[in-house]
Design an enzyme around this catalytic site. Structure first.
Site, mmCIF file in Angstrom:
data_model
loop_
_atom_site.group_PDB
_atom_site.id
_atom_site.type_symbol
_atom_site.label_atom_id
_atom_site.label_comp_id
_atom_site.label_asym_id
_atom_site.label_seq_id
_atom_site.Cartn_x
_atom_site.Cartn_y
_atom_site.Cartn_z
ATOM 1 N N ALA A 173 43.357 47.795 30.160
ATOM 2 C CA ALA A 173 42.485 48.735 30.889
ATOM 3 C C ALA A 173 42.975 50.271 30.876
ATOM 4 O O ALA A 173 42.007 51.053 31.181
ATOM 5 C CB ALA A 173 42.912 48.222 32.415
ATOM 6 N N ASN A 225 45.674 47.915 43.258
ATOM 7 C CA ASN A 225 47.152 47.019 42.764
ATOM 8 C C ASN A 225 48.446 47.407 43.677
ATOM 9 O O ASN A 225 49.422 46.604 43.614
ATOM 10 C CB ASN A 225 47.284 47.411 41.317
ATOM 11 N N GLN A 255 42.433 44.179 39.278
ATOM 12 C CA GLN A 255 42.913 43.538 40.073
ATOM 13 C C GLN A 255 41.723 42.453 40.843
ATOM 14 O O GLN A 255 42.062 41.782 41.571
ATOM 15 C CB GLN A 255 43.800 44.302 41.338
ATOM 16 N N CYS A 306 54.071 50.700 36.447
ATOM 17 C CA CYS A 306 53.996 51.848 35.656
ATOM 18 C C CYS A 306 54.345 53.089 36.365
ATOM 19 O O CYS A 306 54.599 53.959 35.897
ATOM 20 C CB CYS A 306 52.380 52.110 35.268
HETATM 21 N N1 PMP Z 1 44.424 49.531 36.539
HETATM 22 C C1 PMP Z 1 44.958 48.918 37.434
HETATM 23 C C2 PMP Z 1 44.270 48.732 38.860
HETATM 24 C C3 PMP Z 1 46.184 48.117 37.216
HETATM 25 O O1 PMP Z 1 46.733 47.390 37.990
HETATM 26 C C4 PMP Z 1 46.660 48.184 35.729
HETATM 27 C C5 PMP Z 1 47.986 47.368 35.343
HETATM 28 N N2 PMP Z 1 49.185 47.779 36.472
HETATM 29 C C6 PMP Z 1 46.004 49.072 34.865
HETATM 30 C C7 PMP Z 1 44.916 49.632 35.352
HETATM 31 C C8 PMP Z 1 46.632 49.174 33.628
HETATM 32 O O2 PMP Z 1 46.300 47.948 32.656
HETATM 33 P P1 PMP Z 1 46.838 47.757 31.274
HETATM 34 O O3 PMP Z 1 48.095 47.196 31.395
HETATM 35 O O4 PMP Z 1 45.707 46.859 30.638
HETATM 36 O O5 PMP Z 1 46.565 49.053 30.553
#
Ligand code: PMP
Length: 372
Positions: free
Chosen positions: A69, A146, A176, A316
Site C-alpha cells: 500500500a 486503521n 483496512q 508505522c
Molecule cells: N494504509 C493504511 C490504512 C494502512 O493501515 C497501512 C498499514 N499500516 C498502509 C497504508 C501501509 O501498508 P503497507 O504495509 O502495505 O505499505
C-alpha cells in the site's frame, strides 16, 4: 498468545504458502520473457487482475501490482501530480504513506489542504466541501481508518468533490476495507483504490493500485516498462498469485458477521469497568479503547507478558509522540496516551477474545491500583 493487532498485519493463510511456493519454485519464470512458460505466467497474472477487478466491483479500469500500500499510495498521488497551480486535498486521518506524501507535495510548493475529522472519526464532509475547487487536482481519503475503524462514506465524498470540481481525481486508501467489507468501485466512481495483501492474510510486500484511467497516471519509477510502464520491475509473481488465492478464499460477509460478534464480546467485557473509554466505530475489525490513568504503552507491554498482543495505533507511527488523528477527533493529548488499538481477524474464537478481554481488565486494574 492471543494476537489482537490485525490492523498492523495478519498471519498469512497457511494454504497460500503452497501457491507461493508453486510460483517461486516451479512456475518461477519472468513474465516479461518471450518463451511459452513465461508467457503462460503473464497470462495467469492477467487473469488474476481480472478476478481482482471483479472482487473490487469494477467493470472498467486496470490493476497495477505494487510492493504494497505504501507504494500504491505514492504512485496514485505522485503519479497524478502535474505542473501548474494545482491544489491537493487530504484528510488529517490518513496513514503516513499518504500523509507524508502530502507533506512532500507541500514542500514542493503545491497548495495542500488538510481536512479535519468529525467526532465520529470520519472526514468532516462540510470542511471537505469548503476546500475543494476547480484547481483541485487530487483528493485522497481513506476508506476505513486503521486507527479507529471509522468508515468514511465514499459515495458522499465523491458527491461533494464532483459538485465543486468535476475534473478532480479521487484516490481512496482501501487497505483496512478490502476483503473486510463489500466494495463496489462502480458505485464509488473513484479514480484510484489501494489494497495491501498482508492486511487480509496474504504475503507481505505485495499490493495493488486500481486505476480507472491509466492515461491520467505517470510512472514514478523508471525501468523496463512492466505494468504498462506504470510500475517497472519484475513482478512479484509468487506474491501476486498468493494474494489472488487469498482474496478469492475470503467470504467477506460471513467473516464480517463473525468479527462483529467478536468486537461486541470485547466491548461488553471492557465496558464492565467505568474507567474504560470505548470509541464507537463502524468497522467491526478495529476497536480504539482508552484506559483512565494508565499509559497505553505501559498497558501494551504488561499485556504482552500475559500473552495478549494489542496495538498502539498505526505501527508505522507508533513511535511518534502524540497522534494527529485522535487529536483531530477531539481527544486530548492525555487521552491519546491512554489508548490502545485492538484489532481482530476472523480466525479468532469468541473464547479467545473473551479471555483476552478479561486479561486486559485484570492487567489494567493491577496497574491502576499502583498509579491512582
Ligand atoms: N494504509 C493504511 C490504512 C494502512 O493501515 C497501512 C498499514 N499500516 C498502509 C497504508 C501501509 O501498508 P503497507 O504495509 O502495505 O505499505
Amino acid at each position: 498468545m492471543i494476537y489482537l493487532d490485525n490492523a498492523a498485519t495478519t498471519p498469512m493463510l497457511a494454504d497460500a504458502v503452497g501457491v507461493y511456493q508453486k510460483y517461486a519454485c516451479q512456475s518461477f519464470y519472468n513474465p516479461s520473457a518471450g518463451y511459452r512458460e513465461a508467457q503462460d505466467i503473464a497470462k495467469q497474472i492477467k487473469e488474476a487482475k481480472e478476478r481482482l477487478l471483479v472482487k473490487l466491483g469494477a467493470t472498467c479500469g486496470d490493476i497495477i501490482y505494487t510492493s504494497g500500500a505504501t507504494e500504491s499510495n505514492n504512485l496514485a498521488i505522485m503519479g497524478s501530480r502535474r505542473n501548474g497551480k494545482w491544489e491537493y486535498v487530504f484528510s488529517v486521518g490518513e496513514h503516513p504513506s499518504v500523509y507524508n506524501v502530502a507533506k512532500e507535495l507541500e514542500m514542493q510548493g503545491f497548495k495542500v489542504h488538510f481536512v479535519g475529522l468529525s467526532s465520529t472519526g470520519e472526514i468532516n464532509y462540510e470542511m471537505l466541501a469548503s476546500v475543494v475547487n476547480e484547481k483541485t487536482r487530487l483528493v485522497s481519503v481513506m476508506h476505513i481508518s486503521n486507527e479507529t475503524g471509522a468508515v468514511n462514506d465514499i459515495q458522499r465524498i465523491v458527491g461533494v468533490i464532483k459538485d465543486k470540481a468535476r475534473n478532480a481525481l479521487i484516490h481512496v486508501d482501501g487497505v483496512q476495507a478490502f476483503c473486510k467489507v463489500p466494495i463496489c468501485l462502480n458505485a464509488f466512481d473513484v479514480d484510484f483504490y489501494t489494497i495491501s495483501a498482508h492486511k487480509f492474510h496474504g504475503p507481505k510486500g505485495v499490493g495493488a493500485l486500481y486505476v480507472k484511467n491509466q492515461k491520467l497516471l505517470k510512472n514514478i519509477v523508471f525501468g523496463g516498462g512492466q505494468e504498462n510502464g506504470l510500475r517497472s520491475g519484475t513482478e512479484n509473481v509468487a506474491g501476486i498469485m498468493a494474494m489472488d488465492y487469498v482474496a478469492n478464499q475470503i467470504d467477506i460477509l460471513s467473516n464480517y458477521n463473525k468479527v462483529q460478534a467478536l468486537k461486541a464480546c470485547m466491548v461488553k467485557i471492557l465496558s464492565e469497568n467505568k474507567n474504560v473509554n470505548i470509541f464507537e466505530s463502524k468497522s467491526p475489525y478495529i476497536l480504539s479503547v482508552g484506559f483512565k490513568g494508565v499509559n497505553g504503552e505501559t498497558l501494551m507491554r504488561a499485556l504482552q507478558d500475559q500473552g495478549v498482543i494489542v496495538g498502539m495505533g498505526s505501527a508505522c507511527s507508533a513511535k511518534k509522540s502524540g497522534n494527529r488523528i485522535l487529536e483531530s477527533i477531539g481527544f486530548s493529548k492525555e487521552d491519546v496516551k491512554q489508548r490502545i488499538r485492538i484489532s481482530f481477524n476472523s480466525f479468532l474464537s469468541e473464547q479467545e477474545v473473551a479471555q483476552a478481554g478479561k486479561t486486559i481488565l485484570k492487567v489494567y486494574n493491577e496497574i491502576w491500583e499502583k498509579v491512582k
